[in-house]
Design an enzyme around this catalytic site. Structure first.
Site, mmCIF file in Angstrom:
data_model
loop_
_atom_site.group_PDB
_atom_site.id
_atom_site.type_symbol
_atom_site.label_atom_id
_atom_site.label_comp_id
_atom_site.label_asym_id
_atom_site.label_seq_id
_atom_site.Cartn_x
_atom_site.Cartn_y
_atom_site.Cartn_z
ATOM 1 N N GLU A 413 0.815 -1.216 0.000
ATOM 2 C CA GLU A 413 0.000 0.000 0.000
ATOM 3 C C GLU A 413 0.852 1.272 0.000
ATOM 4 O OE1 GLU A 413 -4.157 -1.510 1.904
ATOM 5 O OE2 GLU A 413 -2.559 -1.124 3.342
ATOM 6 N N GLU A 483 -4.765 -10.058 -0.167
ATOM 7 C CA GLU A 483 -5.615 -9.921 1.007
ATOM 8 C C GLU A 483 -7.066 -10.140 0.573
ATOM 9 O OE1 GLU A 483 -5.079 -6.254 3.160
ATOM 10 O OE2 GLU A 483 -2.896 -6.331 2.984
#
Length: 964
Positions: A413, A483
């Site tokens: 991220e 994820e």
């Protein structure tokens, strides 16, 4: 002198060391692989260190010279967990408002100090000072002289102190750690912010064998690279030497027919390297990893990733993780059929990779890079280019010899920019044996980002989107979800649907559940009760509340019920009914034979065991099947065959007899006819009575005012229409209203948490009492009509038939059912239905229909933030009795869901921690026709439409029986 030396380190060139992103380290030695070395050449410096904390780095030089005010703390240890400062939890936002690379002036700075002496037998050897990991910017001094600086919190920092140490006599070591720095902006991970020395500290006297790089492929090609002249010996897994060769700088040789390493069969060789009197070793796994034709291949075979993400977290020590704790994690993962781990979002302690090598876990090793709060800025900021590259190099060089590492990840991220491409290029040159992983490269275009990611690895995608991509895209890469299925609270709904897509679509190769463990920190409240704290519980601001409580095990590693669902879906063996009494047992493995397992079968009818037996020897190779014929006698009742599979022999991670897999299949049977009996007419007041049982419908409320036998009333109140449930994290339960949405805001707007009922009609007929209630929600609607008919059967059973009609505005309801409050003491619970763990419409694949015994108290599931829990679906019947055996029986017609609790939904919705709850003596029994599925909308897709309650009419029935 020490103060001046420290000041020089804190302000190199006159600038602040902690606000200079281009200063990533100073005098730090090149990173190297973790090797097992002669223990006499290593001296641990763990243990008690002198410590003091100051408010700003500028105060440290003066404080270092003070004689008083020092405490003793254990190292490794985090001062945020030792009472000197507080941990802080944020997810995306930084814990302070400053833009990069600046940080607050108030910046806690820890000063650590100890003395040491060198072993006499080290002679004139070169001496390295090793810090395994430090949370914050590390500044090191030895004997009052500056040594160096390091900013990467989660890989080792090593310094050459040969010319600074005294060979005889005491030496002083000082480590000054500054909590906030420019590095904080690339360590903005969804975890607690801590500070301190989190991993081991040691002195090393190895100087002949600086580093070794080993690769070993599935064809037996072994390559060893090390600078100098060495002798290499390779031992096979049994300890037998298979080669011994001398080489200079580089050795290439071939091992004939090596045993290959995989997560299923983790065969490990040992490489011994020696030079003079110095020796080092590492484990070696022969295996090849490649991407070909939309498949991730290990040793030429496509492997399904049944993985989890794992942060390093201990509820007492923060990110200081003991070897015993790591072993617990690894064993639990293997015991629950997990085969892969992503080290979110930094390289883990090296011992974790040792365990993954030994036990067999595929690893996506992730660089210590996350700039979530400045997602698109830092990855394009040239001042941070060196930090990106150095952190990646630190990971690769440290972990390059571990066969468990099958993918390098560029971080998490942090957007996608030139800093990533630079690190990707370096890895591809340094280690072409492993593919790359980086979600940011494909985030906005699943067919893009090829320079930085060899797999398509999105986060929390919709199921239909990944299926469409698998069928329509011509991208040559596989999709592996980095994820998905966010495990926050009562969660992981729809996991079976993802696994079905993984099995069905060849380009989908599984993924990593978020995540392994809840990140609660153990605390004790004012009443002496322990609880797990989350963001905000330390008085910190800003914070992100309980978003850190998102694991599939609790902080103490007790599994959530959802872990059983993952274990079932990830099982290595599948059973299907072929025809009649013939069943097919199939392997889902890629390498291992099912001969390592033993199997049993059991036939039940209405929950009672009819017959059982052992399965034949499971000589089933990977991907193969075996048909077995079972001797199943004919019979009546609802019949199931349940297969169970166990380890034949002990492994490193489980004892012999450990249950690996199970599966239940329905088999044809002759249904038993259940006579309802004729209804007994009520008296003129609406009282129903038969066989010593009395049921009275209250004329004012329309609910049962009495349900008794032998003069003992089991009922306090009910049944009352129930459309509400205590919300889950996925429904939108939030302590911070700005995060997420979910369905909860709409439910609250509709007033479903405050439904009021008024009696519309009550009618006594020849067959019973018919009641109609009108339900209203805060004046916003009054179009829910609940009709229920009470009929007393000759047996004394009370049949309750229900019809619930809802208006067009009320769709996607929390639940449809009724609630009863029962008298205290009905603690013993038994049921025939799905179990043994809680289950919901989108999380029930792992359940087995059977007879179960428990207690009402044990139905409570202590999610860190109290919420809906404990539901059991498809119950044929349930008993709630006291110690004497008297109480209530409920039968579904044909089935009913239920929750038995000592808490109301209001109790759960109002509590902030499990320790806030006070159990009630009464039993709250919810009988559900249906409950909304769980989904994973706390961070990911909501529950699928097939698990939502969108019908205009619901009909259900159940029977109440009093046991005197």
């Amino acid at each position: 002198m020490s103060g001046q030396a420290l000041e020089a380190l804190l302000f190199p060139g006159g600038s602040r060391s902690w606000e200079n992103p281009e200063l990533t380290s100073l005098n730090r030695l090149p990173p190297r692989a973790t090797l097992t070395r002669d223990p006499t050449l290593r001296r641990a410096l763990d243990g008690g260190w002198e410590f003091r904390l100051v408010g700003r780095p500028e105060e440290a030089p003066r404080a270092l010279g003070l004689a008083r005010g020092w405490d003793t703390v254990p190292v490794p240890g985090l001062w945020t967990m030792q009472g000197y400062d507080i941990p802080m939890y944020t997810n995306v936002q930084m814990p302070f408002p400053n833009p990069p690379p600046t940080v607050p002036e108030e910046n806690p700075t820890g000063i650590y100090r100890r003395t040491f002496t060198l072993p006499r037998d080290w002679g004139s050897r070169r001496v390295r000072l090793h810090f395994g990991g430090v949370e914050g910017v590390l500044h090191v001094l030895v004997n009052g002289r500056p040594v160096g600086i390091s900013k990467d919190a989660r890989t080792p920092a090593e310094f050459d102190v040969t010319d600074l140490v005294r060979r005889r006599g005491p030496n002083e070591l000082v480590a000054v750690v500054v909590r906030w720095s420019d590095a904080s902006f690339v360590e903005d991970q969804d975890q607690w912010w801590h500070a301190g020395i989190s991993r081991e500290v040691a002195l090393c006297a190895d100087d002949a064998i600086a580093d070794v790089f080993v690769t070993a492929d599935a064809d037996g090609l072994l390559t060893v690279a090390a600078e100098g002249r060495f002798e290499a010996t390779l031992l096979d897994p049994s300890g037998r030497a298979v080669l011994t060769e001398r080489f200079r700088d580089r050795l290439e040789t071939r091992v004939r027919s090596p045993l290959l390493w995989s997560a299923e069969e983790p065969a490990l060789y040992t490489l011994l390297v020696s030079s003079g009197d110095e020796r080092a070793s590492c484990r070696v796994g022969f295996r090849t990893v490649e991407i070909r034709e939309r498949r991730l291949l290990v040793n030429g075979e496509a492997v399904m990733i049944r993985g989890v993400n794992r942060h390093e977290h201990d509820d007492l020590h923060g990110r200081v993780i003991s070897r015993e704790a790591m072993e617990t994690d690894a064993r639990l993962m293997k015991q629950h059929n997990v085969n892969a781990v992503r080290t979110s979002h930094y390289p883990d302690d090296p011992y974790w990779l040792d365990l993954c090598d030994r036990y067999g876990l595929y690893v996506v090793d992730e660089a210590n890079i996350e700039s979530h709060a400045y997602y698109d800025e830092v990855c394009r900021d040239s001042r941070y280019a060196k930090a990106f590259l150095e952190r990646t190099q630190n990971m690769v060089e440290r972990d390059k010899n571990h066969p468990s590492v099958i993918l390098w990840s560029l971080g998490n991220e942090s957007g996608y920019g030139p800093n990533h491409d630079a690190t990707a290029g370096w890895i591809r040159s340094r280690d072409p044996s492993r593919p790359l992983h980086y979600e940011g490269a494909i985030k906005f275009d699943w067919n893009g980002g090829h320079r930085a990611s060899d797999v398509v690895c999105p986060m929390y995608p919709q199921l239909d989107a990944i299926v469409e991509w698998a069928r329509e895209s011509d991208d040559p890469r596989p999709m592996i979800l980095c994820e998905y299925s966010h495990a926050m609270g009562n969660s992981n709904g729809g996991l079976s649907d993802y696994f079905a897509a993984f099995e069905r679509e060849g380009a989908l190769q599984g993924g990593f559940i978020w995540e392994w463990a809840d990140h609660g920190i153990r605390r004790t409240d004012s009443r002496g009760r322990e609880y797990w704290a989350y963001g905000g519980d330390f008085g910190e601001s800003p914070h992100d509340a309980n978003f850190c409580a998102d694991g599939i095990v609790w902080p103490d590693r007790v599994p959530h019920p959802a872990l059983a669902e993952l274990k079932f879906l990830a099982r290595p063996v599948r059973v299907e009914r072929v025809a009649g009494t013939r069943f097919r047992i199939s392997s889902r493995d890629s390498f291992a034979s099912l001969d390592r397992l033993t199997g049993t079968w059991e036939l039940t009818a209405d929950g009672e065991v009819v017959k059982s037996g052992k399965l034949p020897r499971l000589r089933i190779g990977p991907g193969e099947s075996l048909d077995v014929e079972l001797d199943l006698p004919p019979g009546s009742g609802e019949r199931f065959v349940t297969f169970r599979f166990f380890l034949r022999a002990e492994t490193e991670w489980a004892p012999a007899g450990h249950e690996v897999a199970w599966q239940q299949l329905a088999v044809p049977s002759r249904a038993r006819r259940r006579s309802a009996g004729r209804p007994v007419p009520p008296d003129e007041h609406g009282a129903l009575e038969a066989a010593g049982v009395r049921a009275v419908v209250d004329s004012k409320t329309g609910m049962l005012g009495e349900l008794s036998a032998g003069g003992r009333n089991v009922l306090v109140e009910g049944p009352r229409l129930q459309l509400w449930r205590a919300p889950t994290d996925n429904d939108g339960l939030r302590l911070l209203p700005e995060r997420g949405s979910g369905v909860l805001p709409r439910w609250l707007e509709l007033g479903l948490d405050r439904v009021e009922q008024r009696l519309e009609s009550i009618r006594v007929t020849r067959t019973g009492v018919e009641v109609a209630h009108r339900a209203t929600g805060r004046g916003r609607w009054d179009d829910v009509l609940h009709r229920h008919a009470y009929r007393m059967l000759g047996s004394g059973d009370v049949l309750v038939e229900n019809e619930v009609r809802v208006g067009p505005e009320l769709r996607d309801l929390p639940r449809v059912g009724v609630a009863l409050t029962l008298r205290p003491g009905l603690e013993q619970l038994e049921w025939l239905g799905r179990g043994p763990w809680e289950n919901y419409s989108d999380r029930l694949a792992s359940t087995v229909v059977g007879r179960y015994r428990s207690t009402v108290t044990d139905q409570y599931v202590p999610y860190i933030l109290p919420q809906e829990h404990g539901h059991r679906g498809d119950a044929r019947w349930l008993w709630l009795t006291d110690e004497a055996g008297s109480g209530l029986v409920v039968e579904g017609r044909p089935t009913i869901g239920f929750t038995a609790s000592h808490f109301t939904t209001a109790d759960l919705y109002g509590a902030l921690h499990t320790s806030d709850l006070e159990p009630r003596p009464e039993v709250m029994l919810s009988l559900d026709h249906a409950q909304r599925g769980l989904g994973t909308a706390s961070c990911g897709p909501d529950t699928s439409p097939q698990y939502q309650l969108n019908e205009p009419v619901y009909r259900f029935a159940y029977v109440l029986r009093v046991v005197p």
